[in-house]
Design an enzyme around this catalytic site. Structure first.
Site, mmCIF file in Angstrom:
data_model
loop_
_atom_site.group_PDB
_atom_site.id
_atom_site.type_symbol
_atom_site.label_atom_id
_atom_site.label_comp_id
_atom_site.label_asym_id
_atom_site.label_seq_id
_atom_site.Cartn_x
_atom_site.Cartn_y
_atom_site.Cartn_z
ATOM 1 N N THR A 94 -6.753 11.626 3.219
ATOM 2 C CA THR A 94 -5.488 11.192 4.139
ATOM 3 C C THR A 94 -4.312 12.324 4.060
ATOM 4 O O THR A 94 -4.289 13.319 3.383
ATOM 5 C CB THR A 94 -4.927 10.072 3.406
ATOM 6 O OG1 THR A 94 -4.161 10.314 2.130
ATOM 7 C CG2 THR A 94 -6.000 8.970 2.757
ATOM 8 N N LYS A 96 1.184 3.449 -11.252
ATOM 9 C CA LYS A 96 -0.120 2.728 -10.668
ATOM 10 C C LYS A 96 -0.554 2.040 -11.893
ATOM 11 O O LYS A 96 -1.473 0.774 -11.689
ATOM 12 C CB LYS A 96 -1.076 3.895 -10.351
ATOM 13 C CG LYS A 96 -0.572 4.711 -8.924
ATOM 14 C CD LYS A 96 -0.570 3.667 -7.963
ATOM 15 C CE LYS A 96 -0.324 4.176 -6.489
ATOM 16 N NZ LYS A 96 -0.083 3.480 -5.311
ATOM 17 N N ASN A 117 0.992 -1.190 -0.030
ATOM 18 C CA ASN A 117 0.053 -0.162 0.007
ATOM 19 C C ASN A 117 0.741 1.166 -0.097
ATOM 20 O O ASN A 117 0.377 2.266 -0.409
ATOM 21 C CB ASN A 117 -0.869 -0.304 1.017
ATOM 22 C CG ASN A 117 -1.607 1.293 1.278
ATOM 23 O OD1 ASN A 117 -2.323 1.610 0.545
ATOM 24 N ND2 ASN A 117 -1.082 1.893 2.395
ATOM 25 N N TYR A 125 3.410 8.927 -11.653
ATOM 26 C CA TYR A 125 2.443 8.464 -10.511
ATOM 27 C C TYR A 125 1.273 7.516 -11.357
ATOM 28 O O TYR A 125 1.090 6.220 -11.141
ATOM 29 C CB TYR A 125 1.643 9.473 -9.696
ATOM 30 C CG TYR A 125 0.773 9.012 -8.892
ATOM 31 C CD1 TYR A 125 1.103 8.214 -7.445
ATOM 32 C CD2 TYR A 125 -0.556 8.864 -8.958
ATOM 33 C CE1 TYR A 125 0.092 7.949 -6.526
ATOM 34 C CE2 TYR A 125 -1.447 8.382 -7.869
ATOM 35 C CZ TYR A 125 -1.143 8.066 -6.825
ATOM 36 O OH TYR A 125 -1.811 7.559 -5.913
HETATM 37 N N1 LIG Z 1 -5.396 9.517 -0.597
HETATM 38 C C1 LIG Z 1 -5.725 9.404 -1.978
HETATM 39 O O1 LIG Z 1 -6.572 10.160 -2.590
HETATM 40 C C2 LIG Z 1 -5.335 8.372 -2.897
HETATM 41 C C3 LIG Z 1 -5.886 8.182 -4.198
HETATM 42 C C4 LIG Z 1 -5.384 6.897 -4.730
HETATM 43 C C5 LIG Z 1 -4.567 6.053 -4.312
HETATM 44 N N2 LIG Z 1 -4.002 6.330 -3.042
HETATM 45 C C6 LIG Z 1 -3.168 5.334 -2.682
HETATM 46 O O2 LIG Z 1 -3.297 4.800 -1.476
HETATM 47 C C7 LIG Z 1 -1.986 4.327 -1.014
HETATM 48 C C8 LIG Z 1 -1.882 5.108 0.612
HETATM 49 O O3 LIG Z 1 -1.692 6.632 0.515
HETATM 50 P P1 LIG Z 1 -2.492 7.403 1.526
HETATM 51 O O4 LIG Z 1 -3.493 8.242 0.721
HETATM 52 O O5 LIG Z 1 -3.037 6.702 2.666
HETATM 53 O O6 LIG Z 1 -1.221 8.552 1.916
HETATM 54 P P2 LIG Z 1 -0.166 8.367 2.991
HETATM 55 O O7 LIG Z 1 0.907 9.158 2.611
HETATM 56 O O8 LIG Z 1 -0.837 8.434 4.405
HETATM 57 O O9 LIG Z 1 0.463 6.947 2.891
HETATM 58 C C9 LIG Z 1 1.537 6.300 2.351
HETATM 59 C C10 LIG Z 1 2.345 5.763 3.029
HETATM 60 O O10 LIG Z 1 3.406 5.163 2.485
HETATM 61 C C11 LIG Z 1 4.553 5.551 3.345
HETATM 62 N N3 LIG Z 1 5.768 5.308 2.533
HETATM 63 C C12 LIG Z 1 6.120 6.095 1.354
HETATM 64 N N4 LIG Z 1 7.282 5.663 0.828
HETATM 65 C C13 LIG Z 1 7.771 4.683 1.330
HETATM 66 C C14 LIG Z 1 8.858 3.987 1.472
HETATM 67 N N5 LIG Z 1 9.817 4.090 0.529
HETATM 68 N N6 LIG Z 1 8.837 2.471 2.207
HETATM 69 C C15 LIG Z 1 7.888 2.440 3.071
HETATM 70 N N7 LIG Z 1 6.981 3.177 3.198
HETATM 71 C C16 LIG Z 1 6.823 4.308 2.385
HETATM 72 C C17 LIG Z 1 4.516 6.885 3.972
HETATM 73 O O11 LIG Z 1 5.418 6.802 5.120
HETATM 74 C C18 LIG Z 1 3.078 6.758 4.354
HETATM 75 O O12 LIG Z 1 2.776 6.110 5.475
HETATM 76 C C19 LIG Z 1 -1.076 4.796 -1.852
HETATM 77 O O13 LIG Z 1 -0.534 3.711 -2.651
HETATM 78 C C20 LIG Z 1 -1.553 6.124 -2.642
HETATM 79 O O14 LIG Z 1 -0.929 5.943 -3.856
HETATM 80 C C21 LIG Z 1 -4.272 7.340 -2.292
#
Ligand SMILES: NC(=O)c1ccc[n+]([C@@H]2O[C@H](COP(=O)([O-])OP(=O)(O)OC[C@H]3O[C@@H](n4cnc5c(N)ncnc54)[C@H](O)[C@@H]3O)[C@@H](O)[C@H]2O)c1
Length: 252
Positions: free
Chosen positions: A190, A159, A90, A155
Site C-alpha cells: 500500500t 497497535k 482503519n 506504532y
Molecule cells: N500496509 C501495511 O503493511 C500494513 C501492515 C499492518 C497494518 N497496517 C494498517 O493498515 C491501515 C491502513 O494502512 P495502509 O497500509 O492502507 O496505508 P495508507 O497510508 O494507504 O492508509 C492510511 C490512511 O489513513 C489516513 N490518515 C492518516 N492520518 C489520518 C488522520 N489523522 N485522519 C484521517 N485519516 C488519516 C491517510 O490519509 C491514509 O489514507 C493502517 O491502520 C495501518 O497501520 C498496514
C-alpha cells in the site's frame, strides 16, 4: 441479496490502500459507504468511483484524532444515509524510531491518530449502532501490535492498544449486539509501505514472511467484508491475522 445489502458503513483512511480497497469491496457487496479520510480529494475520488459503478457513497473529510471531527463524520452519515451499521477504524500513521530518538510530540501524534481514533470512533458510533439493534466496530491493528519489530516503538504500542481495546469494546457492548473485531495485517503493498521497495524489501520479506508474494489490500478488504456480514454475527473480540504465515513461528 449481497453480503452487505443496505448496511451503512464508515471507513476511515478510505482514500488509499486497505481503506480504499475496503470501500470498493463494501460497495460491491451492497453497502452504502462513507469514505472518510484526511484528504478530501482522495476520499472524493474513491466515492466517485463507487458512484460511477452504480453504488452509493459519501466522501467526508475527517481528522480521526479529533473528537469534534469524528462526531461531524457520524452526523454527516446519519443525515445522508439515515443511520449507521458499521465503523471501520482503519486510518493510521506508521512512524519509525526507537523511544530515545522520537520526540514527545511524535509519540503523542502516533497515539492520537492510531489509538485515540479508535476510542473516539467507537465512543461516538456505538450509540448509533445501539439504536439499530446492533452493529460492528472493526479496527485495523497489525502484526506489530502482537509482537513488535525493531525501530517501531510508538506504532507497536499503539497497535497493541488497539487489539486490547477491541476486546474491551466487544465485552462491554455484546449485550447490545455490537460486535468489535480487529484485523492484523502483516506486510501489505500500500502507499504506507511504498517507500520500502526493491532488493531491500525482497531481502526483508524472504526472512520475514513464509508464503511467497505480497499481500494485497484487496485481500484484507475481503476479510473485512466477511467480518462485516451477518455470516460473522457470533464473532466478536477477535484478532484476525493476515500475514502470509509470519506469526506462525520464529523467523525461518
Ligand atoms: N500496509 C501495511 O503493511 C500494513 C501492515 C499492518 C497494518 N497496517 C494498517 O493498515 C491501515 C491502513 O494502512 P495502509 O497500509 O492502507 O496505508 P495508507 O497510508 O494507504 O492508509 C492510511 C490512511 O489513513 C489516513 N490518515 C492518516 N492520518 C489520518 C488522520 N489523522 N485522519 C484521517 N485519516 C488519516 C491517510 O490519509 C491514509 O489514507 C493502517 O491502520 C495501518 O497501520 C498496514
Amino acid at each position: 441479496m449481497q453480503l452487505l445489502t443496505n448496511k451503512i458503513a464508515i471507513i476511515t483512511g478510505g482514500g488509499s490502500g486497505i481503506g480504499a480497497a475496503t470501500c470498493l469491496a463494501f460497495a460491491q457487496a451492497g453497502a452504502k459507504v462513507v469514505v472518510a479520510g484526511r484528504t478530501l480529494s482522495k476520499v472524493q475520488t474513491i466515492a466517485d468511483q463507487i458512484q460511477t459503478g452504480g453504488g452509493q457513497a459519501l466522501a467526508v473529510e475527517v481528522d480521526v484524532s479529533q473528537g469534534a471531527d469524528v462526531q461531524r463524520m457520524i452526523a454527516s452519515t446519519l443525515t445522508h444515509f439515515g443511520g449507521l451499521d458499521l465503523l471501520f477504524n482503519n486510518a493510521a500513521i506508521s512512524p519509525a524510531g526507537r523511544i530515545t530518538e522520537i520526540s514527545e510530540a511524535e509519540w503523542d501524534e502516533c497515539m492520537a491518530i492510531d489509538l485515540r481514533s479508535v476510542f473516539l470512533g467507537a465512543k461516538y458510533a456505538i450509540p448509533e449502532l445501539q439504536k439499530r439493534g446492533g452493529g460492528l466496530i472493526l479496527n485495523t491493528a497489525g502484526t506489530l501490535g502482537i509482537r513488535p519489530c525493531r525501530n517501531k516503538a510508538a506504532y507497536a504500542a499503539a497497535k497493541a492498544g488497539v487489539i486490547n481495546l477491541t476486546r474491551a469494546i466487544a465485552l462491554d457492548y455484546a449485550p447490545d449486539k455490537v460486535r468489535c473485531n480487529v484485523i492484523c495485517p502483516g506486510f501489505v503493498e500500500t502507499p504506507l509501505t511504498a517507500g520500502f521497495a526493491g532488493e531491500a524489501r525482497e531481502e526483508f520479506l524472504a526472512g520475514y514472511q513464509p508464503l511467497p508474494g505480497l499481500i494485497q489490500a484487496e485481500e484484507v478488504a475481503a476479510l473485512a467484508v466477511y467480518l462485516a456480514s451477518d455470516a460473522a454475527r457470533m464473532i466478536t473480540g477477535q484478532s484476525f491475522v493476515i500475514d502470509g504465515g509470519q506469526q506462525a513461528g520464529i523467523n525461518q
